[in-house]
Design an enzyme around this catalytic site. Structure first.
Site, mmCIF file in Angstrom:
data_model
loop_
_atom_site.group_PDB
_atom_site.id
_atom_site.type_symbol
_atom_site.label_atom_id
_atom_site.label_comp_id
_atom_site.label_asym_id
_atom_site.label_seq_id
_atom_site.Cartn_x
_atom_site.Cartn_y
_atom_site.Cartn_z
ATOM 1 N N ARG A 1 44.317 56.444 58.300
ATOM 2 C CA ARG A 1 44.890 54.806 58.545
ATOM 3 C C ARG A 1 45.500 54.614 56.891
ATOM 4 O O ARG A 1 44.185 55.203 55.763
ATOM 5 C CB ARG A 1 43.469 53.938 58.480
ATOM 6 N N ARG B 1 62.244 37.133 45.393
ATOM 7 C CA ARG B 1 60.970 38.126 45.923
ATOM 8 C C ARG B 1 61.585 39.049 46.539
ATOM 9 O O ARG B 1 62.849 39.059 48.176
ATOM 10 C CB ARG B 1 60.249 37.256 47.537
ATOM 11 N N ALA C 1 50.975 30.888 41.845
ATOM 12 C CA ALA C 1 50.078 31.820 42.289
ATOM 13 C C ALA C 1 50.273 33.120 40.870
ATOM 14 O O ALA C 1 51.031 33.276 40.506
ATOM 15 C CB ALA C 1 49.981 32.596 43.886
ATOM 16 N N LEU D 1 48.054 37.695 40.066
ATOM 17 C CA LEU D 1 47.239 38.505 40.569
ATOM 18 C C LEU D 1 45.657 37.917 39.341
ATOM 19 O O LEU D 1 46.099 37.002 38.556
ATOM 20 C CB LEU D 1 47.773 39.414 40.384
ATOM 21 N N GLU E 1 47.518 30.371 36.261
ATOM 22 C CA GLU E 1 48.719 30.296 37.196
ATOM 23 C C GLU E 1 49.163 28.947 36.837
ATOM 24 O O GLU E 1 50.628 28.770 37.037
ATOM 25 C CB GLU E 1 48.618 30.989 37.924
ATOM 26 N N GLU F 1 53.276 29.128 35.437
ATOM 27 C CA GLU F 1 54.261 28.831 37.195
ATOM 28 C C GLU F 1 54.897 27.472 37.339
ATOM 29 O O GLU F 1 55.777 27.576 37.883
ATOM 30 C CB GLU F 1 53.902 29.440 38.186
ATOM 31 N N PRO G 1 45.322 42.935 56.763
ATOM 32 C CA PRO G 1 43.495 43.774 57.053
ATOM 33 C C PRO G 1 44.049 44.267 58.033
ATOM 34 O O PRO G 1 43.244 45.796 58.128
ATOM 35 C CB PRO G 1 42.830 42.508 57.468
ATOM 36 N N GLY G 2 45.467 44.315 58.796
ATOM 37 C CA GLY G 2 45.517 46.180 59.187
ATOM 38 C C GLY G 2 46.058 47.299 58.796
ATOM 39 O O GLY G 2 45.485 48.216 58.574
ATOM 40 N N GLU H 1 43.078 43.465 50.543
ATOM 41 C CA GLU H 1 44.142 41.750 49.606
ATOM 42 C C GLU H 1 43.555 41.110 49.817
ATOM 43 O O GLU H 1 43.338 40.441 51.289
ATOM 44 C CB GLU H 1 45.904 41.860 49.284
ATOM 45 N N GLU I 1 60.045 35.005 37.322
ATOM 46 C CA GLU I 1 59.965 33.914 37.473
ATOM 47 C C GLU I 1 60.957 33.051 36.256
ATOM 48 O O GLU I 1 60.790 31.468 35.942
ATOM 49 C CB GLU I 1 58.545 33.712 36.832
#
Length: 183
Positions: free
Chosen positions: A36, A63, A75, A77, A92, A96, A114-115, A119, A144
């Site tokens: 996996r 992006r 948003a 990290l 943030e 931003e 979640p696969g 995160e 940005e």
């Protein structure tokens, strides 16, 4: 009773500033094992900033993986060790959207994919907004540098989600959760 999956081995594939990638060999319910791939991420915060007219602050940002500019919420990290997520959210929002908030409260939490990734994103709702003074504003660089800040009525933002105009997963979840809790 759920089967206790165990990691038998781990092979590092990539270790970067934002995420790391591993291939784990994991025990499976049928008695065998399976490889996996796992992306480990440091987590993020997302801010649903609502002004006194119930407009949500949206940003349009480029992006690269999509090759497009898309609608998002402010948003970032969780990249400051030990920093409270609400403090990260406030930082943030200021960086931003050039805004401060008199109140920042937890809204919802989610696992983005979640696969293959661990995160974990914490979403906050921010109210009592005020502008960051011009002299104290964050200097934006890279993608940005040309982000656009817009205020959209919350109901219209929810409609944008349902029309497929907002596709960022955290923005979709945050806008719909805020619309539900504001109703």
């Amino acid at each position: 009773m759920a089967f206790a999956h165990e990691t038998v081995s781990r092979t590092e594939r990539y270790d970067g500033a934002i995420f790391s990638v591993y291939t784990d060999e994991v025990t499976m319910s049928d008695g065998g094992t399976a490889a996996r791939d796992v992306v480990e991420n440091r987590g993020a915060v997302v801010v649903v900033a609502l002004d006194d007219q119930d407009r949500v602050v949206l940003i349009k940002q480029y992006r690269h993986p999509l090759g497009a500019t898309i609608w998002e919420l402010p948003a970032g990290l969780c990249d400051v060790e030990g920093e409270d997520p609400a403090v990260t959210a406030a930082r943030e929002l200021a960086e931003e959207a050039d805004l401060t908030a008199g109140r920042i409260e937890p809204l919802i939490n989610l696992h983005t994919s979640p696969g293959f990734s661990n995160e974990y994103v914490q979403l906050f709702v921010a109210r009592d907004l005020a502008p960051v003074p011009e002299t104290d504003r964050h200097h934006r660089e890279a993608e940005e540098a040309d982000l656009e800040v817009h205020r959209v009525p919350l109901d219209e933002a929810a409609d944008m989600v349902l029309r497929g105009e907002i596709t960022n997963a955290a923005a979709v979840a945050g806008i719909l959760a805020a619309a539900r809790t504001s109703a």
